[in-house]
Design a protein around this motif. Structure first.
Motif, short mmCIF file in Angstrom:
data_model
loop_
_atom_site.label_atom_id
_atom_site.label_comp_id
_atom_site.label_asym_id
_atom_site.label_seq_id
_atom_site.Cartn_x
_atom_site.Cartn_y
_atom_site.Cartn_z
N PHE A 347 0.84 -1.19 0.00
CA PHE A 347 0.00 0.00 0.00
C PHE A 347 0.87 1.25 0.00
CE2 PHE A 347 -2.60 -3.33 1.97
CZ PHE A 347 -3.72 -3.27 1.15
N LYS A 348 0.32 2.34 -0.53
CA LYS A 348 1.12 3.55 -0.68
C LYS A 348 0.23 4.79 -0.59
CE LYS A 348 0.83 3.31 -5.72
NZ LYS A 348 -0.25 2.27 -5.67
N PRO A 349 0.83 5.96 -0.33
CA PRO A 349 0.05 7.20 -0.34
C PRO A 349 -0.66 7.39 -1.68
CG PRO A 349 2.22 7.58 0.60
CD PRO A 349 2.25 6.19 0.04
N GLY A 350 -1.91 7.88 -1.61
CA GLY A 350 -2.70 8.07 -2.81
C GLY A 350 -3.67 6.94 -3.08
N ASP A 351 -3.51 5.82 -2.39
CA ASP A 351 -4.41 4.68 -2.64
C ASP A 351 -5.85 4.98 -2.24
OD1 ASP A 351 -2.41 3.11 -3.67
OD2 ASP A 351 -2.10 1.92 -1.86
#
Length: 388
Positions: A347-351
């Motif tokens: 998972f990452k920022p912006g998801d």
């Protein structure tokens, strides 16, 4: 010296203390009659058939997932705007965890996003076995839609109602089982009622209730009718599956039972404080919490949002100024998918942009049953000072 105002705290009265003292003077400290009495009253208040009390709400989520059959190769979906336990319970079972973004007004699971994600997952054969909507701050999400989607796509609904003891949805108590197969409550000291630490799973399914009882105590049973081997005597028990030591004690249960007698009082006070916040904050440059007609929130939290487009005032400056004034504001929650453990899973920022934008702006103001009008006025005065 100015007294510190926390964001939440328990309310313990002499009746609570007397109830606990009576148990301490009794023959039962752990697995005695207070637990069953607490479970019966909890089920009655929620209009559920069964309540299984455990040591904390994380344990409740875990055994609810085990009871739903969640395991390796399965998927659990929940929301990013929650405490990590709502997701971790799936990982405890060896399942994959994914998230559904929140509605930008309710901060709960977005039913439109859920439906779109389910449709896509069907085409790739990656549907969830369990979905955990979270009753954030004391209100349920669009549980009617969630139940309809559950019927269509075949997943089990476990509502994480840790914030919502005493709340109602569509005119029915949260926990009644109309829209969720299982419901989890928390009795942590900052919640609506407390057992010190504690949690519970509510369900209307008798077979699931029996398994939940077994799982909380090492997977064992003393019920002769359920044993594989002949009962050898009054000492005899069987371990029928790998369970856990998730038991609550009589000391905790009797405190919870005493607290439930004041549940309506607690809820009324919280709702009165919310009305004062709504009235006295309405002219400030804040986004106040919103409800719809289906919800009667338990108001575990009162969350305001500080818009991030002001030059000299943002969430961090407001937070720091309030804490400097001995007002214990807090933030609920850091999006789960941004925690290092979940980033390692990809998972990452912006998801999940709605949850991330909400997190950048959110502050939980003090809200608890013993908060006085004068203390609340101090919170409001300081907010006005900080916001200019």
């Amino acid at each position: 010296m100015t007294a510190f105002i926390p964001y939440g705290r328990q309310s313990i009265d002499e009746a609570d203390i007397a109830a606990v003292e009576a148990v301490l003077r009794s023959d039962w400290l752990t697995q005695g009659p207070a637990i069953a009495a607490f479970e019966q009253e909890l089920a009655r208040r929620a209009s559920a058939r069964h309540a299984i009390a455990v040591c904390n709400a994380t344990a409740a989520l875990h055994i609810a997932c085990v009871t739903a059959g969640l395991g390796p190769g399965d998927r659990l979906w929940t929301v990013p705007n929650t405490f990590v336990a709502s997701a971790n319970c799936g990982r405890y079972c060896g399942a994959e965890v994914d998230f559904v973004d929140i509605d930008p007004l309710s901060y709960c699971l977005d039913a439109d996003a859920l439906e779109a994600k389910l449709s896509s997952a069907r085409s790739t054969n990656t549907l969830p076995k369990v979905v955990i909507p979270v009753a954030f701050a004391g209100r349920s999400c669009d549980m009617r839609r969630v139940k309809r989607l559950s019927d269509e796509y075949g997943f089990t609904v476990i509502e994480d109602a840790s914030h919502a003891v005493g709340a109602s949805y569509a005119g029915r108590p949260v926990g009644c089982g109309d829209y969720a197969h299982m419901t989890v409550f928390s009795f942590h000291p900052v919640k609506i009622v407390t057992t010190g630490e504690g949690g519970a799973v509510l369900t209307n399914d008798a077979a699931w209730a029996e398994r939940l009882h077994r799982l909380r105590s090492h997977g064992t049973t003393r019920d002769t009718a359920r044993m594989d081997e002949p009962n050898e005597g009054a000492w005899f028990y069987e371990m029928q599956e790998l369970g856990f030591n998730y038991r609550i004690t009589d000391i905790q249960a009797v405190l919870g039972l005493s607290q439930l007698k004041r549940l309506d009082e607690f809820l009324a006070r919280r709702r009165a404080l919310v009305k004062r916040y709504d009235m006295l904050l309405k002219d400030l440059p804040l986004q106040l919490p919103q409800l719809d007609a289906l919800d009667d929130s338990a108001w575990h939290l009162y969350v305001v949002r500080v818009p991030g487009d002001r030059a000299h005032v943002n969430r961090r400056t407001v937070f720091d100024a309030m804490r400097s004034a001995e007002i214990g504001v807090n933030v609920h929650y850091i999006p789960v998918h941004l925690q290092p453990y979940y980033r390692q899973l990809g998972f990452k920022p912006g998801d999940f942009p709605h949850a991330e934008q909400y997190y950048r702006e959110a502050i939980s103001l003090p809200l608890y049953a013993t908060l006085t009008d004068a203390e609340q006025d101090r919170v409001i005065t300081q907010l006005k000072r900080v916001l200019g």
